[in-house]
Design a protein around this motif. Structure first.
Motif, mmCIF file in Angstrom:
data_model
loop_
_atom_site.group_PDB
_atom_site.id
_atom_site.type_symbol
_atom_site.label_atom_id
_atom_site.label_comp_id
_atom_site.label_asym_id
_atom_site.label_seq_id
_atom_site.Cartn_x
_atom_site.Cartn_y
_atom_site.Cartn_z
ATOM 1 N N LEU A 48 -6.887 -1.818 10.365
ATOM 2 C CA LEU A 48 -6.570 -3.058 10.286
ATOM 3 C C LEU A 48 -8.368 -3.997 9.370
ATOM 4 N N ASP A 49 -9.611 -2.991 10.013
ATOM 5 C CA ASP A 49 -11.322 -4.338 9.412
ATOM 6 C C ASP A 49 -10.668 -3.548 7.707
ATOM 7 N N ASP A 50 -10.130 -2.898 7.309
ATOM 8 C CA ASP A 50 -10.410 -2.187 5.662
ATOM 9 C C ASP A 50 -9.422 -3.630 5.539
ATOM 10 N N LEU A 51 -7.790 -3.379 6.413
ATOM 11 C CA LEU A 51 -6.852 -4.600 5.798
ATOM 12 C C LEU A 51 -7.516 -5.790 5.428
ATOM 13 N N ALA A 52 -8.571 -6.690 6.105
ATOM 14 C CA ALA A 52 -8.483 -7.991 6.680
ATOM 15 C C ALA A 52 -9.501 -8.316 6.059
ATOM 16 N N SER A 53 -10.431 -7.110 5.551
ATOM 17 C CA SER A 53 -11.664 -7.537 4.579
ATOM 18 C C SER A 53 -10.732 -7.081 3.120
ATOM 19 N N GLN A 54 -9.757 -7.499 2.745
ATOM 20 C CA GLN A 54 -9.425 -7.357 1.354
ATOM 21 C C GLN A 54 -9.482 -8.567 0.803
ATOM 22 N N ARG A 55 -10.325 -8.946 -0.508
ATOM 23 C CA ARG A 55 -9.739 -10.285 -1.061
ATOM 24 C C ARG A 55 -8.482 -10.215 -1.849
ATOM 25 N N LEU A 56 -7.702 -10.773 -1.821
ATOM 26 C CA LEU A 56 -6.345 -10.936 -2.096
ATOM 27 C C LEU A 56 -6.441 -11.219 -3.709
ATOM 28 N N THR A 57 -6.342 -10.539 -4.127
ATOM 29 C CA THR A 57 -6.315 -11.084 -5.459
ATOM 30 C C THR A 57 -4.953 -10.144 -5.737
ATOM 31 N N TYR A 58 -4.597 -10.133 -7.082
ATOM 32 C CA TYR A 58 -3.215 -9.930 -7.851
ATOM 33 C C TYR A 58 -3.029 -8.413 -7.159
ATOM 34 N N GLY A 59 -4.598 -7.388 -7.503
ATOM 35 C CA GLY A 59 -4.049 -6.017 -7.167
ATOM 36 C C GLY A 59 -3.697 -5.051 -8.165
ATOM 37 N N ALA A 60 -4.020 -4.168 -8.252
ATOM 38 C CA ALA A 60 -3.802 -3.063 -8.948
ATOM 39 C C ALA A 60 -2.398 -3.568 -9.715
ATOM 40 N N ILE A 61 -2.174 -3.832 -10.942
ATOM 41 C CA ILE A 61 -0.925 -3.843 -11.164
ATOM 42 C C ILE A 61 0.196 -3.226 -11.284
ATOM 43 N N GLN A 62 0.105 -2.243 -12.333
ATOM 44 C CA GLN A 62 1.226 -1.100 -11.854
ATOM 45 C C GLN A 62 1.529 -0.431 -10.987
ATOM 46 N N GLY A 63 0.342 -0.927 -9.566
ATOM 47 C CA GLY A 63 0.402 -0.198 -8.170
ATOM 48 C C GLY A 63 -0.713 0.499 -8.422
ATOM 49 N N ALA A 64 -1.368 0.303 -6.582
ATOM 50 C CA ALA A 64 -2.692 0.732 -5.989
ATOM 51 C C ALA A 64 -2.535 2.479 -6.461
ATOM 52 N N ALA A 65 -3.690 3.095 -6.899
ATOM 53 C CA ALA A 65 -3.565 4.530 -7.409
ATOM 54 C C ALA A 65 -2.933 5.239 -5.555
ATOM 55 N N PRO A 66 -3.693 4.720 -4.550
ATOM 56 C CA PRO A 66 -3.179 5.780 -3.320
ATOM 57 C C PRO A 66 -1.705 5.598 -2.987
ATOM 58 N N PHE A 67 -1.272 4.807 -3.377
ATOM 59 C CA PHE A 67 0.154 4.446 -3.479
ATOM 60 C C PHE A 67 1.111 5.055 -4.081
ATOM 61 N N LYS A 68 0.312 5.662 -6.074
ATOM 62 C CA LYS A 68 1.277 5.979 -6.579
ATOM 63 C C LYS A 68 0.976 7.667 -6.179
ATOM 64 N N ALA A 69 -0.119 8.039 -5.604
ATOM 65 C CA ALA A 69 -0.637 8.984 -5.026
ATOM 66 C C ALA A 69 0.961 9.420 -4.364
ATOM 67 N N GLY A 70 0.714 8.755 -3.438
ATOM 68 C CA GLY A 70 2.403 8.947 -2.510
ATOM 69 C C GLY A 70 3.315 9.084 -2.902
ATOM 70 N N ILE A 71 3.604 8.350 -3.776
ATOM 71 C CA ILE A 71 4.543 8.573 -4.377
ATOM 72 C C ILE A 71 4.987 9.864 -5.169
ATOM 73 N N CYS A 72 3.577 10.157 -5.848
ATOM 74 C CA CYS A 72 3.409 11.117 -6.943
ATOM 75 C C CYS A 72 4.688 12.142 -5.648
ATOM 76 N N GLY A 73 4.226 12.679 -4.798
ATOM 77 C CA GLY A 73 4.714 13.154 -3.360
ATOM 78 C C GLY A 73 5.551 13.278 -2.989
ATOM 79 N N ARG A 74 6.235 13.153 -3.596
ATOM 80 C CA ARG A 74 8.368 12.792 -2.961
ATOM 81 C C ARG A 74 8.634 13.489 -3.765
ATOM 82 N N TYR A 75 8.064 14.797 -4.989
ATOM 83 C CA TYR A 75 8.506 15.438 -6.104
ATOM 84 C C TYR A 75 8.101 16.220 -6.335
ATOM 85 N N ARG A 76 8.712 17.024 -7.081
ATOM 86 C CA ARG A 76 7.618 18.089 -7.409
ATOM 87 C C ARG A 76 6.961 18.412 -8.603
ATOM 88 N N ASN A 77 7.156 17.431 -9.865
ATOM 89 C CA ASN A 77 6.365 17.531 -11.019
ATOM 90 C C ASN A 77 6.636 15.815 -11.610
#
Length: 373
Positions: A48-77
């Motif tokens: 929650l400290d990390d969440l609250a400290s974020q500057r509220l920009t547009y973020g990563a336009i195509q998707g944040a790297a940790p989020f996309k890495a998690g998505i990739c884990g839902r597939y084989r390749n």
């Protein structure tokens, strides 16, 4: 642009908030942020400290790297460059059609399914052909009928696996046959896979993107991860042209997803095994309850779901499904979805992945209403 009313969403919008027993919900019983952090073992204060400290920009336009890495884990390749984040799976489906379908293109969609898969391409003046899923065939696609619908103008075949509303699960051999048919005319396969990962037997279901070079997978955080409130989904495809087209069109209607939402989703996906363990156990327990209720109530029948959170239940009363569901709602507070929202008369869709007691009370209310009839 004219488009047909979205029947299931209009029904949910009108009646859901005041339901006494909501057994129409299609997400696995939703969780709070506190519950997510406790279930995954993530340090609450640090997160929650990390969440609250974020500057509220547009973020990563195509998707944040940790989020996309998690998505990739839902597939084989699948690699991060094969993925675009979207506003839910609904946003993903719309983006794919908006980016790839032109007037005159043939689009083949299964029916019943989520209405987006046929009404959006129809609104774009595509030549939409329906592949009807039949109860007597366990709601599985008939590949012979599919071959008859495919022609040289076929641009896309639309699947929903596991299926909403029936809970049918397409076996691997049939998926491979559908891939061969699509490949023969160089057509895309768009597969709405929002329930993929919720198999009753705990088995793994192959994604269309791991089976076909022109496969397009759409999914979200809503159904199997119980996090509809973050409003996140994605498009995944190994076809570079698909991602480029979607990204180009995406610039016009969304720019990016919420950066705080993507932080929460990334945390959930990092611990996907713990969420899925919880949710598979819930659907297994609740389907056993539903199956016993079907056995005890001869006015109702179904094809037992193989996966997902929903089931299509038929009744033998002489009432259309809207009348049946409205009268039951008014008299008992039990809330289900009319089968006519999916072009399936004399039936209703139930969402059985809610909290166990809600399901039991809702089914008891349906029984009381049936006894009055």
């Amino acid at each position: 642009m004219k488009i047909k009313p979205f029947k299931v969403e209009e029904w949910m919008n009108e009646y859901e908030d005041d339901a006494v027993y909501n057994i129409a919900e299609t997400c696995v019983d939703s969780i709070s942020l506190d519950e997510l952090l406790a279930l995954t073992g993530i340090n609450r204060n640090a997160f929650l400290d990390d969440l609250a400290s974020q500057r509220l920009t547009y973020g990563a336009i195509q998707g944040a790297a940790p989020f996309k890495a998690g998505i990739c884990g839902r597939y084989r390749n699948i690699q991060p460059e094969n993925v675009l984040s979207t506003h839910g799976a609904a946003g993903a489906n719309h983006l794919v059609f908006y980016s790839l379908i032109e007037p005159g293109d043939r689009v083949i969609s299964v029916l019943p399914t989520y209405q987006q898969l046929y009404s959006i391409p129809e609104a774009f003046h595509a030549d939409v052909q329906l592949l009807h899923l039949k109860k007597e065939n366990d709601y599985l696609p008939d590949v012979k009928e599919l071959r008859q619908l495919v022609n040289e103008k076929t641009k896309m075949i639309c699947l929903n696996n596991p299926n909403n509303p029936t809970g049918a699960l397409i076996p691997l051999d049939i998926l491979k046959e559908i891939v061969a048919i699509a490949r023969s005319v160089d057509a895309y396969i768009l597969c709405d896979e929002v329930y993929r990962g919720l198999n009753q037997d705990g088995s793994y279901t192959e994604s269309i993107v791991d089976l076909y070079e022109k496969g397009i997978s759409v999914s979200s955080m809503s159904k199997i991860f119980s996090l509809a409130g973050v409003r996140l989904g994605w498009v995944a495809s190994k076809d570079k042209a698909v991602i480029e087209a979607c990204l180009s069109h995406r610039d016009y209607n969304m720019i990016s997803c919420g950066m705080l939402d993507e932080m929460i989703a990334a945390a959930a996906l990092k611990h996907a095994d713990k969420l899925l363990e919880r949710n598979i156990q819930l659907i297994q327990n609740n389907l056993a309850i539903l199956d016993q209720w079907i056995a005890e109530n001869p006015h109702f029948s179904y094809v037992k779901p193989k996966a997902g959170t929903t089931s299509l239940i038929y009744y033998d009363f002489d009432l259309d499904s809207y009348t049946f569901c409205k009268q039951m709602y008014a008299k008992t507070g039990a809330f289900v979805t009319p089968g006519d929202c999916f072009e399936q008369p004399h039936s209703f869709r139930i969402g059985y992945a809610c909290e166990e007691q809600v399901l039991k009370d809702g089914l008891a209310a349906i029984t009381r209403f049936a006894n009055q009839l």
